[in-house]
Design a protein around this motif. Structure first.
Motif, PDB file in Angstrom:
ATOM      1  N   LEU A  95       0.643  -1.461  -0.285  1.00  0.00           N
ATOM      2  CA  LEU A  95       0.284  -0.237  -0.141  1.00  0.00           C
ATOM      3  C   LEU A  95       0.565   1.404   0.277  1.00  0.00           C
ATOM      4  O   LEU A  95       0.449   2.112  -0.742  1.00  0.00           O
ATOM      5  CB  LEU A  95      -0.969   0.346   1.351  1.00  0.00           C
ATOM      6  CG  LEU A  95      -1.596   0.930   1.293  1.00  0.00           C
ATOM      7  CD1 LEU A  95      -2.785   1.452   0.404  1.00  0.00           C
ATOM      8  CD2 LEU A  95      -2.635   1.118   2.629  1.00  0.00           C
ATOM      9  N   VAL A  96       2.291   1.293   0.976  1.00  0.00           N
ATOM     10  CA  VAL A  96       3.118   2.312   0.993  1.00  0.00           C
ATOM     11  C   VAL A  96       3.894   2.531  -0.105  1.00  0.00           C
ATOM     12  O   VAL A  96       3.611   3.763  -0.847  1.00  0.00           O
ATOM     13  CB  VAL A  96       3.510   2.008   2.234  1.00  0.00           C
ATOM     14  CG1 VAL A  96       4.191   3.239   2.498  1.00  0.00           C
ATOM     15  CG2 VAL A  96       2.934   2.245   3.228  1.00  0.00           C
ATOM     16  N   HIS A  97       3.681   1.803  -0.753  1.00  0.00           N
ATOM     17  CA  HIS A  97       4.988   1.368  -2.137  1.00  0.00           C
ATOM     18  C   HIS A  97       3.834   2.500  -3.309  1.00  0.00           C
ATOM     19  O   HIS A  97       4.227   2.491  -4.285  1.00  0.00           O
ATOM     20  CB  HIS A  97       5.025  -0.077  -2.530  1.00  0.00           C
ATOM     21  CG  HIS A  97       5.578   0.396  -4.198  1.00  0.00           C
ATOM     22  ND1 HIS A  97       6.940   1.020  -4.172  1.00  0.00           N
ATOM     23  CD2 HIS A  97       4.968  -0.669  -5.533  1.00  0.00           C
ATOM     24  CE1 HIS A  97       7.323   0.568  -5.401  1.00  0.00           C
ATOM     25  NE2 HIS A  97       6.167  -0.334  -5.915  1.00  0.00           N
ATOM     26  N   ARG A  98       2.370   1.637  -3.087  1.00  0.00           N
ATOM     27  CA  ARG A  98       1.469   1.983  -4.216  1.00  0.00           C
ATOM     28  C   ARG A  98       1.502   3.919  -4.074  1.00  0.00           C
ATOM     29  O   ARG A  98       1.424   4.655  -4.585  1.00  0.00           O
ATOM     30  CB  ARG A  98       0.373   1.736  -4.088  1.00  0.00           C
ATOM     31  CG  ARG A  98       0.477   0.169  -4.687  1.00  0.00           C
ATOM     32  CD  ARG A  98      -0.810  -0.685  -4.686  1.00  0.00           C
ATOM     33  NE  ARG A  98      -1.262  -1.514  -5.569  1.00  0.00           N
ATOM     34  CZ  ARG A  98      -1.648  -3.019  -5.662  1.00  0.00           C
ATOM     35  NH1 ARG A  98      -2.867  -2.588  -4.684  1.00  0.00           N
ATOM     36  NH2 ARG A  98      -1.589  -3.555  -6.087  1.00  0.00           N
ATOM     37  N   GLY A 103      23.753   4.538  -6.852  1.00  0.00           N
ATOM     38  CA  GLY A 103      23.649   6.206  -7.739  1.00  0.00           C
ATOM     39  C   GLY A 103      23.067   6.976  -7.105  1.00  0.00           C
ATOM     40  O   GLY A 103      22.616   7.862  -6.562  1.00  0.00           O
ATOM     41  N   ASN A 104      21.157   6.327  -7.611  1.00  0.00           N
ATOM     42  CA  ASN A 104      20.265   6.924  -7.032  1.00  0.00           C
ATOM     43  C   ASN A 104      20.240   7.408  -6.217  1.00  0.00           C
ATOM     44  O   ASN A 104      19.815   8.742  -5.164  1.00  0.00           O
ATOM     45  CB  ASN A 104      18.860   6.404  -7.128  1.00  0.00           C
ATOM     46  CG  ASN A 104      18.740   6.629  -9.314  1.00  0.00           C
ATOM     47  OD1 ASN A 104      19.588   7.128 -10.053  1.00  0.00           O
ATOM     48  ND2 ASN A 104      18.220   5.555  -9.746  1.00  0.00           N
ATOM     49  N   LEU A 105      20.324   6.195  -5.145  1.00  0.00           N
ATOM     50  CA  LEU A 105      20.260   6.641  -3.350  1.00  0.00           C
ATOM     51  C   LEU A 105      21.114   7.865  -2.665  1.00  0.00           C
ATOM     52  O   LEU A 105      20.816   7.907  -1.936  1.00  0.00           O
ATOM     53  CB  LEU A 105      20.181   4.740  -2.601  1.00  0.00           C
ATOM     54  CG  LEU A 105      19.962   4.853  -1.096  1.00  0.00           C
ATOM     55  CD1 LEU A 105      18.287   5.956  -0.645  1.00  0.00           C
ATOM     56  CD2 LEU A 105      20.748   3.614  -0.855  1.00  0.00           C
ATOM     57  N   ASP A 136      13.863   8.821  -0.628  1.00  0.00           N
ATOM     58  CA  ASP A 136      14.682   7.537   0.117  1.00  0.00           C
ATOM     59  C   ASP A 136      13.459   5.981  -0.389  1.00  0.00           C
ATOM     60  O   ASP A 136      14.499   5.074  -0.261  1.00  0.00           O
ATOM     61  CB  ASP A 136      14.967   7.978   1.900  1.00  0.00           C
ATOM     62  CG  ASP A 136      15.794   9.094   1.636  1.00  0.00           C
ATOM     63  OD1 ASP A 136      16.232   9.565   0.733  1.00  0.00           O
ATOM     64  OD2 ASP A 136      16.698   9.271   2.616  1.00  0.00           O
ATOM     65  N   LEU A 137      12.448   6.580  -0.036  1.00  0.00           N
ATOM     66  CA  LEU A 137      11.736   5.207   0.403  1.00  0.00           C
ATOM     67  C   LEU A 137      11.631   4.526  -1.159  1.00  0.00           C
ATOM     68  O   LEU A 137      11.082   2.857  -1.370  1.00  0.00           O
ATOM     69  CB  LEU A 137      10.981   4.991   0.469  1.00  0.00           C
ATOM     70  CG  LEU A 137      10.627   5.473   2.331  1.00  0.00           C
ATOM     71  CD1 LEU A 137       8.832   5.749   2.995  1.00  0.00           C
ATOM     72  CD2 LEU A 137      11.548   4.311   3.180  1.00  0.00           C
ATOM     73  N   ARG A 138      11.578   5.538  -2.162  1.00  0.00           N
ATOM     74  CA  ARG A 138      11.380   5.497  -3.378  1.00  0.00           C
ATOM     75  C   ARG A 138      12.602   4.242  -4.009  1.00  0.00           C
ATOM     76  O   ARG A 138      12.001   2.721  -4.797  1.00  0.00           O
ATOM     77  CB  ARG A 138      11.145   6.139  -4.361  1.00  0.00           C
ATOM     78  CG  ARG A 138      11.016   6.262  -6.236  1.00  0.00           C
ATOM     79  CD  ARG A 138      11.156   7.444  -6.888  1.00  0.00           C
ATOM     80  NE  ARG A 138       9.637   8.053  -6.724  1.00  0.00           N
ATOM     81  CZ  ARG A 138       8.174   7.995  -6.712  1.00  0.00           C
ATOM     82  NH1 ARG A 138       7.900   7.388  -7.986  1.00  0.00           N
ATOM     83  NH2 ARG A 138       7.318   8.755  -6.656  1.00  0.00           N
ATOM     84  N   GLN A 139      13.716   4.607  -3.510  1.00  0.00           N
ATOM     85  CA  GLN A 139      14.875   3.482  -3.722  1.00  0.00           C
ATOM     86  C   GLN A 139      15.190   2.821  -3.410  1.00  0.00           C
ATOM     87  O   GLN A 139      15.884   1.626  -3.527  1.00  0.00           O
ATOM     88  CB  GLN A 139      16.147   4.939  -3.916  1.00  0.00           C
ATOM     89  CG  GLN A 139      16.096   6.304  -4.770  1.00  0.00           C
ATOM     90  CD  GLN A 139      16.058   5.184  -6.299  1.00  0.00           C
ATOM     91  OE1 GLN A 139      16.138   4.743  -6.867  1.00  0.00           O
ATOM     92  NE2 GLN A 139      14.755   6.765  -6.970  1.00  0.00           N
ATOM     93  N   LEU A 140      14.435   2.975  -1.969  1.00  0.00           N
ATOM     94  CA  LEU A 140      15.068   1.508  -0.904  1.00  0.00           C
ATOM     95  C   LEU A 140      14.266   0.403  -1.336  1.00  0.00           C
ATOM     96  O   LEU A 140      14.124  -1.076  -1.680  1.00  0.00           O
ATOM     97  CB  LEU A 140      14.345   1.568   0.555  1.00  0.00           C
ATOM     98  CG  LEU A 140      15.655   2.433   1.475  1.00  0.00           C
ATOM     99  CD1 LEU A 140      15.338   2.727   2.303  1.00  0.00           C
ATOM    100  CD2 LEU A 140      17.079   1.843   0.936  1.00  0.00           C
TER     101      LEU A 140
END
Length: 610
Positions: A210-213, A317-319, A338-342
């Motif tokens: 859910l959080v990912h979406r 590299g993005n992180l 941060d959460l998007r790249q993790l």
């Protein structure tokens, strides 16, 4: 050998020309960046009265061109780093061809006095055979080469396939040098070989579905807010509130993300540098079965390994963009970066975690083969030994020499057939060449088992486990005497033979820690037992009584010798192996010459065996 050195010098000169060209491009691009910067500043100044649109356009164009040139600049700097690494690789080849070991990795951590043969054969340490052989581009390749030296696969089919792969790679000199150079560019350390263990220690990370979406929907939210603002439906300040909220969330999670980032970089940074190396494995055409098999692992239905590893490098590299304050603020405020790249890294690991051991194994094997192929290229006169499986002979060679003895000083000797259940007894004076001869046989036998070429005109062998007893040492920590340490090593041989294992055994001056009578009795009994157990091998000794076994065990014991010649005040050696039992010794001669005993000592101190 002169042709090989000439080839490396030609490559060094070509690389120097390429490095000079790269430096010229770097200077040119640096000058262009300065010109663009000055031009943009001048344009802004000159158009300051023409309105924001005019000078703003110049500013944006200047920034775009400047950043574009910066990216090009970075690419040329990477080329320069590669050219520098390539120069070091070529210079290293020239140094090792002349047996210069300054600054060469000797693999000291692999030294193990209890190993079956590595300590006796000086496989690791300063000026060791590992130092001479190792051309590893990766930490995993370095480990694989050491494993191959310590416990080679003795299956005949495996050895033959390795021989074919090494022979093919030996003809790909540019590939091997480039592979080594790109590996050096990664800045990897030997500790990075623990990648899989570090991955296993990683805690679970990534958000729920859910959080990912919701994170993926953030750009859509901003787009809707901007449209509503432009339509006049909301105030512009409304857009600031989600920015502040997302930045606050990122701030709360910042420490946890930083810890995860450090763990991910520690576990995956070395792998992320392997993209170019995997690409080289994938894109070259190989004919040998072994190399083709490695290549097929790198390309499957989900895309090439190099592409997936390159994606990993981009994600890491993005992180890393979060390490910049402005980047942290803008990216997290608008995208919850941060959460998007993790999440992206977690997804990459979910997709590829099971394949990582296979990928690393492919790279390690290819890297180790490159080291052996360079050894083959640097010694074109070496030969691949012929494998026989009936143990007749277990070992035989013509003009066998030691790879670490300089060519102008290396004396080569033939090795008469050593069959199963037979031993050669080597007698001779001190310094006549017995120990060197034993190590020459041992290192070439090991090379044969590894699938590498040997320093000989020809060689035939049966792949058997190698066990040596060329040196022993006492241990104060274990309260263990020198003599007991030697007995324990001999015990290992006997226990393994009694268990039905066939061994190729090389021993030097056994039972030297006891008196002569005890030594003779024990040595005779040991050799008899080794022969009866079906072992094959060679023993060097000063004790001529062992030579009498040839009369009692004809066809199973044969005698060979190294002689020293004393003429007047001079002692000379030929280092040539001859049949029979040694007649000359030199201990009393040397003691007189060095003043240890008086020169007028009794003639009863004879220098000839009776």
């Amino acid at each position: 050998m002169e042709e090989i050195q000439h080839d490396y010098r030609d490559r060094l000169e070509a690389n120097a020309r390429e490095a000079a060209r790269i430096k010229g491009r770097i200077r040119l691009i640096g000058l262009l960046r300065l010109v663009v910067f000055v031009g943009a500043v001048a344009g802004i100044y000159l158009l300051r009265e023409a309105g924001a649109w005019a000078w703003g356009s110049v500013a944006l164009a200047g920034i775009a061109v400047f950043l574009g040139l910066a990216r090009v600049h970075d690419r040329w700097f990477r080329r320069k780093e590669f050219a520098d690494c390539r120069e070091r690789a070529i210079r290293r080849e020239l140094a090792l061809l002349e047996y210069r070991f300054e600054g060469i990795d000797g693999g000291d951590e692999f030294i193990d006095p209890t190993h079956d043969y590595s300590f006796d054969l000086d496989l690791f340490g300063s000026k060791s055979f590992f130092a001479y052989l190792n051309r590893s581009a990766t930490a995993v390749g370095r480990q694989a080469l050491a494993r191959t030296m310590l416990s080679p696969d003795l299956t005949a089919d495996t050895i033959r396939r390795r021989q074919a792969a090494i022979e093919e790679l030996s003809r790909c000199t540019d590939l091997r040098i480039d592979f080594q150079s790109w590996g050096a560019c990664s800045g990897e350390s030997p500790a990075d070989s623990r990648l899989l263990e570090q991955l296993a220690a990683l805690p679970r990370f990534g958000t729920g579905r859910l959080v990912h979406r919701l994170i993926l929907a953030i750009p859509v939210l901003y787009l809707v807010l901007v449209v509503l603002w432009l339509a006049g439906a909301i105030a512009g300040s409304v857009i600031v509130w989600p920015f502040i909220a997302l930045l606050a969330v990122a701030g709360v999670l910042a420490k946890r993300v930083t810890r995860l980032q450090e763990q991910l970089n520690g576990a995956l940074a070395s792998l992320s540098h392997y993209a170019r190396l995997f690409e080289m494995v994938e894109q070259n055409r190989f004919e040998s079965e072994w190399l083709g098999q490695l290549q097929r692992v790198c390309v499957d239905g989900h895309g090439s390994v190099s592409q997936r590893v390159a994606r990993l490098r981009r994600l890491l590299g993005n992180l890393d963009q979060r390490c910049n304050f402005v980047g942290f603020t803008v990216l997290n405020g608008f995208l919850l970066w941060d959460l998007r790249q993790l999440n992206a890294l977690n997804r990459w690991l979910d997709e590829n975690r099971e394949q990582l051991p296979r990928w690393l194994d492919v790279l390690a094997q290819f890297d180790a083969l490159c080291s052996l192929a360079t050894f083959r290229y640097n010694h074109p006169h070496y030969v691949f030994p012929r494998i026989v499986l009936d143990r007749r002979p277990v070992m035989q060679a013509e003009a066998l020499g030691h790879p670490l003895i300089p060519r102008d000083r290396c004396v080569c000797n033939d090795v008469a057939p050593i069959n199963e259940g037979s031993f050669q007894v080597i007698t001779g004076a001190n310094m006549a060449g017995k120990s060197t001869y034993l190590r020459t046989i041992g290192i070439n036998y090991l090379l044969g088992c590894m699938g590498a070429p040997v320093c000989a005109r020809s060689m035939t062998f049966t792949p058997l486990p190698l066990f040596t007893g060329l040196r022993a040492s006492d241990s104060l920590a274990d309260n263990e005497s020198y003599f007991f340490a030697e007995l324990k090593r001999l015990q290992q041989i006997v226990v393994r033979l009694r268990a039905g294992e066939k061994l190729f055994v090389i021993l030097d001056e056994i039972l030297r820690g006891t008196n002569s009578v005890d030594k003779q009795t024990g040595s005779l009994a040991l050799v008899r037992q080794l022969v009866e157990a079906g072992a094959a091998g060679i023993i060097a000794t000063h004790d001529l009584v062992l030579g009498q076994l040839a009369e009692k065990l004809p066809g199973q014991i044969s005698n060979y010798r190294f002689e020293a010649t004393i003429e007047g005040d001079e002692l000379t050696f030929t280092y040539r192996l001859q049949p029979g039992i040694a007649r000359n010794m030199n201990a009393c001669f040397l003691m007189k010459k060095m003043g240890i005993i008086p020169a007028e000592a009794s003639e009863s101190d004879s220098c000839e065996y009776e």
